[in-house]
Structure formats: structure tokens, C-alpha cells
Write a protein that holds these residues in place. Structure first.
Motif, PDB file in Angstrom:
ATOM      1  N   ALA A 131      -1.406  55.461 -11.511  1.00  0.00           N
ATOM      2  CA  ALA A 131       0.057  55.473 -11.498  1.00  0.00           C
ATOM      3  C   ALA A 131       0.598  54.176 -10.909  1.00  0.00           C
ATOM      4  O   ALA A 131       1.526  53.568 -11.464  1.00  0.00           O
ATOM      5  N   TYR A 132       0.005  53.710  -9.818  1.00  0.00           N
ATOM      6  CA  TYR A 132       0.486  52.479  -9.190  1.00  0.00           C
ATOM      7  C   TYR A 132       0.215  51.272 -10.093  1.00  0.00           C
ATOM      8  O   TYR A 132       1.056  50.364 -10.200  1.00  0.00           O
ATOM      9  N   THR A 168       2.729  51.420 -12.944  1.00  0.00           N
ATOM     10  CA  THR A 168       4.050  51.008 -12.448  1.00  0.00           C
ATOM     11  C   THR A 168       4.103  49.500 -12.249  1.00  0.00           C
ATOM     12  O   THR A 168       5.081  48.839 -12.636  1.00  0.00           O
ATOM     13  N   ILE A 207       4.269  47.791 -15.653  1.00  0.00           N
ATOM     14  CA  ILE A 207       5.589  47.953 -16.293  1.00  0.00           C
ATOM     15  C   ILE A 207       6.635  47.083 -15.587  1.00  0.00           C
ATOM     16  O   ILE A 207       7.434  46.392 -16.242  1.00  0.00           O
ATOM     17  N   LEU A 208       6.608  47.101 -14.260  1.00  0.00           N
ATOM     18  CA  LEU A 208       7.610  46.312 -13.524  1.00  0.00           C
ATOM     19  C   LEU A 208       7.397  44.810 -13.726  1.00  0.00           C
ATOM     20  O   LEU A 208       8.375  44.053 -13.831  1.00  0.00           O
ATOM     21  N   PHE A 245       6.134  43.446 -16.408  1.00  0.00           N
ATOM     22  CA  PHE A 245       6.632  43.180 -17.764  1.00  0.00           C
ATOM     23  C   PHE A 245       8.161  43.120 -17.773  1.00  0.00           C
ATOM     24  O   PHE A 245       8.761  42.207 -18.375  1.00  0.00           O
ATOM     25  N   ALA A 299      12.943  55.384 -18.188  1.00  0.00           N
ATOM     26  CA  ALA A 299      11.849  55.141 -17.234  1.00  0.00           C
ATOM     27  C   ALA A 299      10.750  56.191 -17.405  1.00  0.00           C
ATOM     28  O   ALA A 299       9.552  55.858 -17.440  1.00  0.00           O
ATOM     29  N   TYR A 329       7.014  55.463 -18.655  1.00  0.00           N
ATOM     30  CA  TYR A 329       5.927  55.817 -17.729  1.00  0.00           C
ATOM     31  C   TYR A 329       4.896  56.716 -18.429  1.00  0.00           C
ATOM     32  O   TYR A 329       3.685  56.467 -18.342  1.00  0.00           O
ATOM     33  N   PRO A 340      -2.205  58.577 -15.474  1.00  0.00           N
ATOM     34  CA  PRO A 340      -1.591  59.044 -14.215  1.00  0.00           C
ATOM     35  C   PRO A 340      -1.169  60.510 -14.264  1.00  0.00           C
ATOM     36  O   PRO A 340      -1.280  61.219 -13.281  1.00  0.00           O
TER      37      PRO A 340
END
Lengths: 286, 164
Positions: free
Chosen positions: A66-67, A70, A73-74, A76, A127, A131, A158
Motif C-alpha cells: 500500500a505504501y 501510494t 501514484i503520488l 506520478f 483517488a 488506488y 494492498p
């Protein structure tokens, strides 16, 4: 393709395939399975034997996934914000079209399903959708990680971790609840509480869907004989399709329920009850 | 907890997703939506401007058509007035030419009468002259032949003197 090109192609590909098969057969005996298929499946669901240490906390591999997801994605999003968005044109190019299409799709979904209040809804389902989609595709990458016990584990999706699925389901419920209370006060609270099964259904739908894909993949890779060709089909069916379908389902459900609880209340005008005599007189006239 | 549900990990997942939501909203969703909204506003403005211009053009066209119709009517009116004026002028000219013709005719008649009178007078005086000369010829015929004889005699005499 000419005959000469075909000959070169076959001359390279066929020996490579033959060498790989020979290598696979000869190296098969080097690896001993440390767990039965039942234990592997159980580990995939419960993660009892493959805990990972995160700053001293023992966590499931799904949290690390998951981290990482995240972070990716952030990163990008930051790259797009810095390099792409300032260069956006009125007539969009291919990349701009993809980004605008994604944002526009979730924004449109939010506006059509919840026309009365959709300030943050579009951003939330965007979001959540991103995700779920990218998190599920992350499984295909197969990032290796070391467990606290020193074993190697491939990071899963995740949301195949039940804690992740419960977190997303509950957060979605809380988001809807807050939306309902801010728009229609007590009525919104009542409407949201009426949907008390929503967090459970959302959580376990996500968990079940993504876990099933992971279990099938584990099953396929457990047996050497199933590791040829089949993973391509399984990968597409249980990963890419799940990624799309689950992202779409969660986004749609969230938007729908949010739209229901934020809908303004319209007082129904009651029609005066007709007396029995009036009804009888109408019937006689008819 | 059954199924390895762990509240601490749920909270860690929640923290992760909240960070993701906030980051995506600020970095991607909001700027892209802002761009799309501005573009939509730009096109709506262009559309509104085009509609406004079209309406203005339509209004001007109607106004011009109205003016054109008024001008047509005015032209027709002026044409009628001109025709009327021309008719009047024509009538006036006809009348004037008739008058002029009458006066010319009258003066021609007068002149002709004068000419006639003068011709008659001339003819009379000529006739009178002729009569006079005829009378003179008749009267003076004897004296003329005598004079002729004298002339001849004088001429003979003149030859004799020259011969000497």
C-alpha cells in the motif's frame, strides 16, 4: 516475412525454448517446498508467517504494498503536476487526453450520481479508483521483500490484505456519513446509518475479489506444470479485469450512496382524504 | 482477531489512503479540473460571443431590411413625384410650344402678309415702271431714230477730218 527471416527467427527461438525447458527440468529438484498448498493459501489470506517489520511494527506485506503504491501514484501525480499540467493545451494531446479522461470520468460520475453535493466526491472516488486499479496491477510486478523471519515474499495487492480492505470500506462509509450530515444534517445521518451494512459489504467485496485473484495466481505458480502460458490468461482475468471492475464498482457504489444521502428533503404535499360519500358519488358518476 | 484483523494496521492503511487522497486531490485532480473548467468557460464565452455577434448581425440585417424597405418606398414616392412633375412639365412645355407655334404661325402669317403686300407693291411699281418705259418708248421712238441719224453723220464727219 521472407523465408530467410523465418529461418533465422525459428533458429533463435526454438533453441532458446529448448534450453529453458531443459534448465527448468534440471533445476526443479534444487528447490524444496517449505509449505504445502494449504499452508501457502492460508499464509496468503492470514499472513501469519510472513510478517514484515516496519520501523519495529510487525505488519502484513499488503501494508508495504500500500505504501509503495501510494508513493508511486503520488510521484506520478507530482511529475504530472510539475511537467505536464503547465504544458496542457486547449486541444489535448494523447497523454493529456488520458489524464483528462480519467479525471473527467470520475468527475462526471460524481456529478451524475450526486447532483446536489459533489465537492469532494469526485476527488475521493478518483483517488479510490486509482488506488484500487494500480494497487491490483501492482501484484503483476511481483516485488520481492524480506519478511521478519528472513524469508522472501512477493508483495501482494494492498487490498488483498483484509486490513486494507476494511480501512477503505470504513473510510468510504465515514466519507458518505460526513457528506450526509453536512448536507442534510440529522436526515443525512439517519440515511447513512440506515446503510449500516455498507462498510462490511464494501470491505469484504474488495477483499474477496482481490484475494480470489491472488489465490488463483498462487495456485497456478505452486505447480510447475501450470506455469506455462496459463499465467498470462490468469493474470489478465484475475488481475487486470479485477482491477478495472473493482475500481469501477467501488467508485459507482460510493457515488450512488453519497448521492442518496445528500439529496435534499422535499416535503410531500398530502392530498386531503376523500370521504366515503364523495368516493361513492365519483363511482356513481363513472 | 479473526482473519488477522489488526486495528493498528487498519489505521496505518487509513493514514496511507488519506495521504493518497489529499495528495492526488492537490496534485492532480484539482489542477486538471481547474484547467478543464477554464477551457470550458473559454469555449462557453466564445460560444456566447458568437451567439451575441450572430444576434447583433441578425438585428442589423433586420434594421437594414427595414431601411431598405423604407428606401424602396421613398424611391417609389420620389419616382411618382418626379413622374408627376415630369407630366406637369411636359404639359407646360406642350402648352408653351403650342403657344410658340401659334405665335410663330401668327408672325409668319403677318410676315407673309407683309411680303405679299410688299410684293404686290413692288409688282405694282414695276408694272408702273414698265408702263412708263413702254409709254416713253412709244413716245420717244421718233426722236430716237433722228438722234441715230445725227450720230451716224457725226461719225462720218469724224473720219473725213482724220483723213486730212
Amino acid at each position: 516475412m521472407t523465408k530467410k527471416q523465418l529461418g533465422v527467427f525459428l533458429g533463435v527461438v526454438l533453441p532458446v525454448i529448448a534450453l529453458l525447458i531443459v534448465g527448468i527440468v534440471f533445476t526443479n529438484g534444487l528447490y524444496e517446498r517449505d509449505a504445502t498448498i494449504q499452508e501457502t493459501m492460508q499464509d496468503a489470506i492470514l499472513h501469519e508467517g510472513d510478517k514484515i517489520s516496519l520501523f519495529g511494527l510487525m505488519v502484513n506485506p499488503g501494508l508495504i504494498s500500500a505504501y509503495i503504491v501510494t508513493g508511486v501514484i503520488l510521484l506520478f501525480a507530482a511529475a504530472v503536476r510539475i511537467f505536464a499540467i503547465p504544458r496542457f493545451k486547449t486541444v489535448p494531446g494523447k497523454f493529456q487526453l488520458v489524464i483528462e479522461g480519467a479525471v473527467g470520468m470520475f468527475d462526471n460520475m460524481a456529478r451524475t450520481n450526486s447532483p446536489h453535493k459533489n465537492n469532494f466526491l469526485g476527488a475521493y472516488i478518483f483517488a479510490a479508483g486509482a488506488y484500487i486499479f494500480i494497487g491490483t496491477l501492482f501484484e503483476l510486478v511481483g516485488v520481492p521483500w524480506q519478511t521478519a523471519a528472513g524469508m522472501s515474499v512477493t508483495l501482494p495487492a494492498p487490498l488483498s490484505d483484509i486490513n486494507g480492505a476494511i480501512a477503505l470500506g470504513c473510510l468510504t462509509y465515514v466519507f458518505i456519513l460526513v457528506g450526509g450530515i453536512t448536507s442534510t444534517r440529522v436526515r443525512g445521518l439517519g440515511r447513512t446509518l440506515k446503510e449500516f451494512s455498507l462498510p462490511i459489504s464494501m470491505s469484504f467485496r474488495l477483499f474477496g475479489a482481490l484475494l480470489s485473484g491472488m489465490l488463483v495466481t498462487e495456485l497456478v505458480y505452486y505447480y510447475l506444470a501450470l506455469s506455462f502460458v496459463l499465467p498470462v490468461v490468469v493474470g489478465v482475468l484475475f488481475t487486470v479485469m479485477h482491477a478495472l471492475v473493482q475500481a469501477y464498482v467501488l467508485a459507482t457504489l460510493t457515488a450512488l450512496v453519497y448521492g442518496e444521502v445528500t439529496e435534499p428533503y422535499h416535503k410531500k404535499t398530502k392530498q386531503p382524504k376523500q370521504s366515503r360519500q364523495q368516493k361513492q358519488s365519483q363511482e356513481v358518476k363513472v | 482477531m479473526p482473519l488477522n484483523i489488526d486495528w493498528q494496521q487498519i489505521l496505518l492503511h487509513l493514514l496511507n489512503f488519506v495521504i493518497l487522497f489529499a495528495g492526488l486531490w492537490l496534485l492532480l485532480y484539482k489542477p486538471v479540473k481547474k484547467f478543464m473548467r477554464e477551457r470550458q468557460a473559454k469555449y462557453e464565452k466564445m460560444d456566447a460571443d458568437a451567439h451575441k455577434k450572430s444576434a447583433e448581425a441578425e438585428e442589423k440585417r433586420a434594421e437594414y431590411e427595414k431601411k431598405l424597405a423604407a428606401a424602396d418606398a421613398e424611391i417609389e414616392e420620389k419616382r411618382a413625384a418626379a413622374r408627376k412633375e415630369m407630366d406637369a412639365y411636359e404639359a407646360m412645355r406642350k402648352h408653351a410650344s403650342e403657344e410658340e407655334a401659334a405665335s410663330v404661325l401668327a408672325s409668319a402669317r403677318e410676315s407673309a402678309a407683309r411680303e405679299k403686300e410688299r410684293a404686290v407693291a413692288d409688282a405694282r411699281s414695276e408694272i408702273a415702271g414698265l408702263v412708263t418705259s413702254a409709254t416713253e418708248k412709244l413716245v420717244l421712238h421718233e426722236s430716237a431714230s433722228e438722234a441715230y441719224d445725227e450720230f451716224l453723220d457725226a461719225a462720218e464727219r469724224g473720219e473725213g477730218e482724220d483723213g486730212k
